[in-house]
Design a protein around this motif. Structure first.
Motif, PDB file in Angstrom:
ATOM      1  N   LYS A 161      44.022  40.676  34.717  1.00 43.23           N
ATOM      2  CA  LYS A 161      43.360  39.382  34.588  1.00 43.23           C
ATOM      3  C   LYS A 161      41.840  39.468  34.657  1.00 43.23           C
ATOM      4  O   LYS A 161      41.261  40.336  35.311  1.00 43.23           O
ATOM      5  N   MET A 162      41.229  38.535  33.964  1.00 39.51           N
ATOM      6  CA  MET A 162      39.781  38.407  33.896  1.00 39.51           C
ATOM      7  C   MET A 162      39.282  37.595  35.085  1.00 39.51           C
ATOM      8  O   MET A 162      39.866  36.571  35.433  1.00 39.51           O
ATOM      9  N   GLY A 163      38.187  38.043  35.703  1.00 39.97           N
ATOM     10  CA  GLY A 163      37.613  37.294  36.807  1.00 39.97           C
ATOM     11  C   GLY A 163      36.713  38.139  37.670  1.00 39.97           C
ATOM     12  O   GLY A 163      36.407  39.306  37.354  1.00 39.97           O
ATOM     13  N   GLN A 164      36.306  37.556  38.795  1.00 38.97           N
ATOM     14  CA  GLN A 164      35.413  38.243  39.727  1.00 38.97           C
ATOM     15  C   GLN A 164      36.036  38.404  41.116  1.00 38.97           C
ATOM     16  O   GLN A 164      35.410  38.973  42.000  1.00 38.97           O
ATOM     17  N   ASP A 165      37.246  37.914  41.309  1.00 36.80           N
ATOM     18  CA  ASP A 165      37.870  37.980  42.619  1.00 36.80           C
ATOM     19  C   ASP A 165      38.492  39.359  42.862  1.00 36.80           C
ATOM     20  O   ASP A 165      38.490  40.232  41.983  1.00 36.80           O
ATOM     21  N   ARG A 166      39.052  39.546  44.018  1.00 36.47           N
ATOM     22  CA  ARG A 166      39.600  40.838  44.437  1.00 36.47           C
ATOM     23  C   ARG A 166      40.667  41.361  43.479  1.00 36.47           C
ATOM     24  O   ARG A 166      40.790  42.568  43.276  1.00 36.47           O
ATOM     25  N   ASP A 167      41.430  40.463  42.901  1.00 34.83           N
ATOM     26  CA  ASP A 167      42.544  40.876  42.044  1.00 34.83           C
ATOM     27  C   ASP A 167      42.181  40.947  40.561  1.00 34.83           C
ATOM     28  O   ASP A 167      43.039  41.246  39.734  1.00 34.83           O
ATOM     29  N   ALA A 168      40.928  40.687  40.234  1.00 32.84           N
ATOM     30  CA  ALA A 168      40.515  40.741  38.833  1.00 32.84           C
ATOM     31  C   ALA A 168      40.403  42.192  38.368  1.00 32.84           C
ATOM     32  O   ALA A 168      40.046  43.084  39.130  1.00 32.84           O
ATOM     33  N   GLY A 199      34.493  48.665  37.764  1.00 33.15           N
ATOM     34  CA  GLY A 199      34.437  49.963  38.441  1.00 33.15           C
ATOM     35  C   GLY A 199      34.301  51.168  37.539  1.00 33.15           C
ATOM     36  O   GLY A 199      34.126  52.284  38.039  1.00 33.15           O
ATOM     37  N   VAL A 200      34.402  50.989  36.222  1.00 30.77           N
ATOM     38  CA  VAL A 200      34.214  52.109  35.293  1.00 30.77           C
ATOM     39  C   VAL A 200      33.343  51.637  34.130  1.00 30.77           C
ATOM     40  O   VAL A 200      33.156  50.441  33.923  1.00 30.77           O
ATOM     41  N   HIS A 201      32.826  52.576  33.379  1.00 28.18           N
ATOM     42  CA  HIS A 201      31.991  52.251  32.231  1.00 28.18           C
ATOM     43  C   HIS A 201      32.700  52.674  30.943  1.00 28.18           C
ATOM     44  O   HIS A 201      33.548  53.557  30.946  1.00 28.18           O
ATOM     45  N   GLY A 202      32.333  52.010  29.851  1.00 31.57           N
ATOM     46  CA  GLY A 202      32.849  52.399  28.556  1.00 31.57           C
ATOM     47  C   GLY A 202      34.289  52.019  28.287  1.00 31.57           C
ATOM     48  O   GLY A 202      34.910  52.572  27.378  1.00 31.57           O
ATOM     49  N   LEU A 203      34.817  51.049  29.047  1.00 25.94           N
ATOM     50  CA  LEU A 203      36.227  50.680  28.905  1.00 25.94           C
ATOM     51  C   LEU A 203      36.390  49.163  28.977  1.00 25.94           C
ATOM     52  O   LEU A 203      35.901  48.526  29.914  1.00 25.94           O
ATOM     53  N   ARG A 204      37.079  48.619  27.980  1.00 25.89           N
ATOM     54  CA  ARG A 204      37.422  47.194  27.988  1.00 25.89           C
ATOM     55  C   ARG A 204      38.915  47.036  27.741  1.00 25.89           C
ATOM     56  O   ARG A 204      39.573  47.923  27.189  1.00 25.89           O
ATOM     57  N   VAL A 205      39.433  45.881  28.138  1.00 22.80           N
ATOM     58  CA  VAL A 205      40.806  45.488  27.821  1.00 22.80           C
ATOM     59  C   VAL A 205      40.727  44.163  27.071  1.00 22.80           C
ATOM     60  O   VAL A 205      39.994  43.251  27.476  1.00 22.80           O
ATOM     61  N   ALA A 206      41.461  44.056  25.973  1.00 19.90           N
ATOM     62  CA  ALA A 206      41.444  42.816  25.179  1.00 19.90           C
ATOM     63  C   ALA A 206      42.839  42.544  24.647  1.00 19.90           C
ATOM     64  O   ALA A 206      43.265  43.136  23.661  1.00 19.90           O
ATOM     65  N   ASP A 207      43.560  41.674  25.308  1.00 21.08           N
ATOM     66  CA  ASP A 207      44.908  41.268  24.888  1.00 21.08           C
ATOM     67  C   ASP A 207      45.405  40.204  25.848  1.00 21.08           C
ATOM     68  O   ASP A 207      44.631  39.687  26.662  1.00 21.08           O
ATOM     69  N   ALA A 208      46.693  39.886  25.801  1.00 19.69           N
ATOM     70  CA  ALA A 208      47.254  38.841  26.661  1.00 19.69           C
ATOM     71  C   ALA A 208      47.105  39.148  28.139  1.00 19.69           C
ATOM     72  O   ALA A 208      47.115  38.236  28.970  1.00 19.69           O
ATOM     73  N   SER A 209      46.969  40.414  28.485  1.00 20.26           N
ATOM     74  CA  SER A 209      46.911  40.784  29.901  1.00 20.26           C
ATOM     75  C   SER A 209      45.677  40.235  30.595  1.00 20.26           C
ATOM     76  O   SER A 209      45.674  40.090  31.815  1.00 20.26           O
ATOM     77  N   ILE A 210      44.604  39.910  29.853  1.00 17.43           N
ATOM     78  CA  ILE A 210      43.364  39.472  30.524  1.00 17.43           C
ATOM     79  C   ILE A 210      43.386  37.985  30.869  1.00 17.43           C
ATOM     80  O   ILE A 210      42.499  37.509  31.574  1.00 17.43           O
ATOM     81  N   MET A 211      44.391  37.245  30.393  1.00 14.09           N
ATOM     82  CA  MET A 211      44.435  35.815  30.685  1.00 14.09           C
ATOM     83  C   MET A 211      44.605  35.587  32.187  1.00 14.09           C
ATOM     84  O   MET A 211      45.585  36.041  32.778  1.00 14.09           O
ATOM     85  N   PRO A 212      43.699  34.865  32.827  1.00 22.12           N
ATOM     86  CA  PRO A 212      43.894  34.582  34.260  1.00 22.12           C
ATOM     87  C   PRO A 212      45.065  33.641  34.509  1.00 22.12           C
ATOM     88  O   PRO A 212      45.751  33.740  35.529  1.00 22.12           O
TER      89      PRO A 212
END
Length: 541
Positions: free
Chosen positions: A481-488, A498-511
């Motif tokens: 999930k997308m966000g700024q909280d502990r579980d994001a 926590g890492v560089h050069g990596l993104r996730v883009a799909d249904a999994s990022i929906m909060p």
């Protein structure tokens, strides 16, 4: 032993609803070289992906489907559920029901309100419009020149008009465009289909993009692990046949494996809950306990009714000599039953008068499906099927790897109806179907309630029926999930914390899950992700 290594500017893992768009858009400029890894071996020419009505042929076909199952121990009534996910060029966009639903404006406003700046409805609207070509919609809200051509379903029997009139009498207004200003109402569904042929990211984004000499698509290429160096993702290990290969990224890796395979790949690569990964013998790259958590999906029972008036049920079209007529109608004109997406009638409704927006969905098919050993078929009994569920469930499940071996499927722990609101909402949706079917004119052509039957009457009996027979609607979201909280897991620009050069883009990022089918929102995520990548790259150049 790794047999080969290649280097590109961007590596996209997955060619589905989001990944196919990311790869296509990044390659549209000659500035960047792009490779798209697709685990499936089949392309957009696979016959069953083209014909709208043949969706059921791909629900459990391992040639184009991961054929995942959920863990029975946490499932409703201790049942394992089918979790189909596309394993073909175009991913799930190539095997789904094609129903075109954005969700409600408030869904995205909520994402922004909980800290994801840039994801309010007005922010994502341009990307929704960029995807579609729907010429009859309001140009302020609908796209007219996008790659995916969208059409409304055909009324193949008089039942469609009976449903729309009955909904009006029952207090559900008509709605010409539920993807416009307001979702509420009864309608004929819009679908990613044009002249009777599916529109997927495979045939509308990737096939045209292969003309770019800077895009390479590798089919049968299953990503097994992300590669890191000094806190930066530098590439991907993948299997192609019996060969392990490596592909490196000069700029970024974008994971678009979907709500099941994205958390799976992250955990196998050392991104997830540190204690869980240590226990499996996986070296930890970044402690992100939210990876694999927050799984949300829609869950629906099927209610079946006999139709007593001849000519109303589509079941009659697909048996005897009429079946051959329908095949001929499709071959010659791309019309009729085979040109229809599943569940072409639907109603978005409020289960309580005090609500300000719809919280329930009803989907109607003018036929019934029977399961038999080895497959499914349309029942010879003239009838109609009603599916109904709450739009924004509260209950959450999880998806986690159980072995360091990437060939092993993850444990999918779907959970449903565990909160009081979810239970009350599910019961209210069930009763809404009963109210509709007892209202004329539709009541005049319906016979017996075949499933569950009128003996199921009390709230406890209704809830038990739903738990014992309900199925997921194949809309898993939220596991990165997308966000700024502990579980994001990702920030508002879809960069993994926590890492560089990596993104996730799909249904999994929906909060949180959107109000309806999730295929189109995934496409929007792909469009927005590609835009942000290019924007960030040019800003830092």
């Amino acid at each position: 032993m790794t047999s080969s290594t290649e280097t590109f500017d961007y590596v996209v893992v997955g060619s589905g609803s989001a990944g196919g768009i990311v790869a296509s858009r990044l390659s549209a400029s000659s500035k960047y070289s792009v490779v798209c890894l697709e685990a499936g071996a089949r392309g957009s020419g696979y016959i069953w992906t083209k014909i709208p009505a043949t969706v059921s042929f791909m629900i459990d076909d391992p040639r184009v489907n991961w054929c995942y199952k959920s863990d029975a121990s946490t499932g409703p009534a201790n049942r394992a559920l089918n979790i189909p996910r596309g394993k073909i060029l175009g991913g799930t966009s190539a095997i789904n029901g094609m129903t075109w639903v954005r969700g409600q404006h408030e869904d995205y406003d909520h994402w922004a309100q909980i800290g994801n700046l840039g994801w309010a409805f007005q922010d994502v609207l341009p990307f929704f419009k960029k995807i579609e070509s729907y010429p009859v919609g309001d140009p302020k809200l609908r796209g007219h020149v996008g790659p995916i051509r969208v059409t409304s379903g055909q009324k193949i029997t008089p039942f469609y008009d009976l449903f729309l009139e009955t909904a009006r009498v029952a207090g559900i207004p008509g709605n010409r465009d539920y993807n416009g200003a307001d979702q509420e109402g009864a309608t004929i569904a819009q679908a990613a289909s044009y002249k009777g042929v599916r529109e997927s990211t495979a045939n509308r984004y990737l096939d045209p993009a292969t003309r770019h000499n800077n895009l390479e698509i590798k089919k049968g290429a299953e990503a097994t692990r992300l590669l890191f160096e000094a806190g930066r993702c530098i590439g991907v290990l993948y299997m192609q046949g019996s060969h392990e290969r490596k592909v490196l990224a000069r700029n970024e890796v974008v994971v678009c494996g979907g709500a099941v395979n994205s958390p799976k790949l992250l955990e196998h690569s050392g991104i997830g809950d540190a204690e869980r990964l240590y226990d499996l013998g996986i070296d930890v790259i970044s402690h992100l306990p939210g990876v694999g958590e927050n799984l949300s999906d829609h869950f629906t029972p099927t209610m079946k009714y006999q139709i007593t008036q001849s000519g109303q049920s589509a079941s009659e079209l697909m048996h005897g000599w009429r079946k051959y007529r329908e095949v001929l109608r499709y071959v010659l004109f791309r019309r009729g039953f085979l040109a229809q997406s599943f569940g072409a009638m639907r109603a978005f409704f409020r289960t309580r008068e005090d609500l300000t927006r719809p919280d329930g969905l009803m989907v109607i098919a003018p036929f019934m499906v029977e399961n038999f050993e080895g497959g499914r078929k349309i029942s010879k009994v003239p009838g109609a099927s009603f599916f109904t569920h709450v739009l924004r469930p509260e209950t959450r499940g999880s998806i986690h790897v159980t072995s360091p071996d990437p060939k092993q499927p993850p444990a999918i722990r779907e959970r449903f109806l565990e909160t009081e609101n979810d239970k009350l909402g599910a019961i209210a949706c069930f009763k809404k179907v009963r109210q509709l079917t007892e209202t004329n004119p539709i009541a005049s052509i319906l016979g017996a309630e075949l499933q569950p039957g009128r003996q199921v009457e009390s709230d406890d009996e209704i809830l038990q029926f739903i738990l014992e027979t309900g199925q997921t609607t194949y809309h898993p979201v939220g596991t990165c999930k997308m966000g700024q909280d502990r579980d994001a897991v990702v920030d508002e620009r879809l960069r993994v914390h926590g890492v560089h050069g990596l993104r996730v883009a799909d249904a999994s990022i929906m909060p949180t899950i959107t109000s309806g089918n999730t295929g189109l929102p995934c496409m929007m995520i792909g469009e927005k992700c590609a835009h942000m990548i290019i924007e960030d790259r040019e800003r830092n150049a």
